[in-house]
Design an enzyme around this catalytic site. Structure first.
Site, PDB file in Angstrom:
ATOM      1  N   TYR A  77       0.841  -1.202   0.000  1.00 24.37           N
ATOM      2  CA  TYR A  77       0.000   0.000   0.000  1.00 24.37           C
ATOM      3  C   TYR A  77       0.874   1.248   0.000  1.00 24.37           C
ATOM      4  CZ  TYR A  77      -4.135   2.799   0.887  1.00 24.37           C
ATOM      5  OH  TYR A  77      -5.174   3.690   0.768  1.00 24.37           O
TER       6      TYR A  77
ATOM      7  N   TYR B  52      -6.056   5.351  -6.980  1.00 26.32           N
ATOM      8  CA  TYR B  52      -6.263   5.302  -5.529  1.00 26.32           C
ATOM      9  C   TYR B  52      -7.643   4.705  -5.277  1.00 26.32           C
ATOM     10  CZ  TYR B  52      -6.905   7.236  -0.773  1.00 26.32           C
ATOM     11  OH  TYR B  52      -7.136   7.415   0.571  1.00 26.32           O
TER      12      TYR B  52
END
Lengths: 171, 426
Positions: free
Chosen positions: B329, B380
């Site tokens: 991430y 995102y």
């Protein structure tokens, strides 16, 4: 933020960069926006109220002596009862950042400004602004002191920190 | 890098045979903030579920479960109705926050499948930053509105926060700490102070990830190359973070389909095994969105995921030296370094030199990382796209394919309550 945008918003005299003083009201202009005020919960109500009166509190455990913030219902070390203890207001910068982009008032008029985490002498760490010095002068480990308490509502103030006189200047 | 075959002892293989699989992945197109106006965020959620089912060769009639995370406004019960799911037998949302929860949502889906509560569970995420306020912002300027003069002033302490979030942002918002970049800039600054991590090492993450995106037609920044000079020239947002240290803000949705190994064997593409999952947090990380105060130095200047990593590797029966590819991430470059450390790819404090050495680069790095371009350069979507990319790697479908990839680590966000997965070629 562009410089021209900043100049449209009237400001109080800004003695030095990083002062973050409340903005002055100008007749005929939209009133300046204050900092957002803390909205207390039961655990923290006294903490915020005390800063409205210029006092910085931490929680102390009556059983094991642990000092803590955020305010909690009990001591996080031994689960004992907690009481409020007045802090000296001195501490050191644990980490920080210089904000160079924030479109929201009033902060956009204070750019660049410093958000910092300060380790209090008593142990707990709090978030604050380091003011009263050039943002470029702040460093990790800098000795600071709570010298300014801005009152933000009937029930809440905040503590702002300045470098103690004679702080070590680092390029 | 050594490749180890997953243990195939009798008991272990019996356990492994029950492990759930990911059999389908689906995505809408990704666009920059505000770039998708032809469909609502919710409609994109529906579309991504349908795309993932199509990929698996399954239909809505096969689905009996939905899973999401982090206060998803695209509620599963509505989604079930609008998809036309015949009978919803399982719907869950992980408490872990945006960023931290994608792997946990997949884990919840796997748990449902492995315990027989549902057979086909779709995990989804739709995020249109352009249609809603920015994710991760506080509840707005919390200054009380002036009261009409006819009403008495409240007694001190009478006004109470309307939510835990509102109470907790009291500790951050008055200081102009309005967004995640500020919070994680301070974490990264501390890491730089302790370990000597440099700006160029942060830049290595941004530049490497962008190079991977250049091969990925889905990546929003796929056509925008980035050199180290470009990175260094990007504007400073919140020291030490420049614009290019921060992830994209984008519109789009993706979904993955989780089912039993038996069903997986019959699907169009077969399954990718969810070898292990883990989730959790250390004291302090879960307090508010991004306050992270009063915690030990070893925790603060970290991803906060060391214990999650230990549990994950223990359950998987493999370690960081065994996985072929990692999807980490990447909300901010600095936190990728911290995750690489916490998950054991390098030592404590060595994340910067590790990244700068080219370790993350496809195809020659020791652990090619974020081969789709990540949140920094693909899109995102709270890291569910990292799960999608992990599945692609193990199917041999990635645009930065690691040859013969057998196992993949996928992590959710550092610095918040988080989760992670090890995926394996079935």
């Amino acid at each position: 933020m562009s410089a021209s945008k900043a100049s449209k918003t009237p400001q109080a005299p800004q003695a030095r960069p990083g002062d973050m003083r409340p903005l002055a009201e100008v007749p005929g202009e939209r009133p300046p926006k204050p900092r957002p005020a803390p909205v207390p919960d039961p655990e923290a109500a006294q903490y915020w109220a005390a800063m409205g009166e210029g006092r910085l509190l931490v929680q102390g455990c009556t059983r094991c002596g642990n000092r803590q913030l955020y305010p909690r219902q009990h001591c996080l070390t031994c689960r004992g009862p907690v009481e409020w203890v007045e802090a000296s207001g001195r501490g050191t910068v644990y980490s920080y950042t210089v904000i160079r982009q924030n479109h929201q008032r009033p902060f956009r008029d204070w750019i660049p400004y410093v958000v910092a985490l300060v380790d209090l002498e008593e142990g707990p760490r709090i978030m604050t602004n380091v003011v009263g010095c050039d943002p470029e002068d702040v460093y990790v480990g800098m000795t600071v002191e709570a010298t300014r308490f801005d009152v933000l509502s009937d029930e809440a103030g905040i503590a702002l920190f300045e470098p103690v006189p004679g702080f070590e200047h680092r390029g | 890098m050594g490749r180890r075959v997953v243990s195939s002892g009798g008991e272990a293989s019996a356990t492994a045979s029950r492990r759930a699989s990911i059999v389908g992945v689906g995505e809408t197109r990704y666009a920059k903030w505000g770039g998708i106006t032809e469909a609502s965020e919710y409609q994109l959620a529906v579309q991504s579920v349908l795309a993932a089912l199509d990929d698996a060769g399954l239909s809505v009639d096969d689905v009996d479960g939905l899973a999401s995370f982090a206060d998803d406004r695209n509620e599963a019960t509505f989604l079930a109705a609008d998809l036309g799911i015949p009978e919803l037998r399982y719907a869950t949302m992980s408490w872990l926050p945006g960023g931290g929860g994608a792997c946990a949502a997949v884990s919840n889906a796997a748990t449902a499948v492995e315990t027989g509560q549902a057979e086909v569970v779709v995990v989804y995420r739709s995020l249109c930053q352009g249609q809603f306020r920015r994710f991760g912002r506080g509840p707005g300027n919390a200054a009380p509105k002036p009261r009409p003069e006819t009403r008495p002033a409240p007694r001190p302490g009478v006004r109470r926060a309307r939510s835990l979030l509102e109470a907790h942002v009291a500790f951050t918002m008055p200081f102009g700490m309005f967004g995640p970049p500020i919070a994680y800039a301070m974490v990264t600054k501390r890491h730089m102070h302790r370990f000597g991590t440099t700006t160029e090492q942060l830049g290595a993450v941004a530049v490497t990830t962008r190079a991977h995106a250049a091969r990925n037609p889905r990546a929003i920044m796929g056509e925008r190359t980035m050199t180290m000079d470009d990175y260094l020239a990007s504007r400073m947002v919140s020291d030490p973070f420049r614009l290019f240290d921060c992830c994209l803000e984008s519109d789009g949705a993706c979904a993955v389909v989780v089912t039993t190994p038996e069903r997986a064997a019959d699907t169009r593409r077969g399954g990718v095994t969810i070898l292990a999952s883990a989730q959790g947090t250390l004291r302090g990380f879960g307090h508010g969105q991004y306050s992270n105060v009063s915690m030990p130095d070893d925790d603060y200047a970290s991803a906060g995921a060391r214990q999650v990593a230990a549990r994950l590797w223990g359950r998987a029966g493999v370690g960081p030296g065994d996985v072929d590819v990692a999807e980490i991430y990447d909300h901010f470059t600095g936190l990728v370094l911290l995750s690489l450390e916490d998950f054991g790819f390098c030592g404590r404090g060595e994340g910067g030199p590790f990244a700068a050495s080219g370790a993350m680069s496809w195809p020659d790095g020791s652990i090619p990382t974020n081969t789709h371009g990540g949140s920094l350069s693909e899109a995102y979507v709270h890291g569910l796209n990292h799960v999608v990319e992990g599945v692609r790697q193990l199917r041999g479908d990635s645009t930065c394919q690691v040859e013969g990839a057998q196992t993949c680590l996928v992590t959710s966000a550092a610095g918040v309550p988080t989760s992670a997965l090890v995926l394996a070629r079935t």
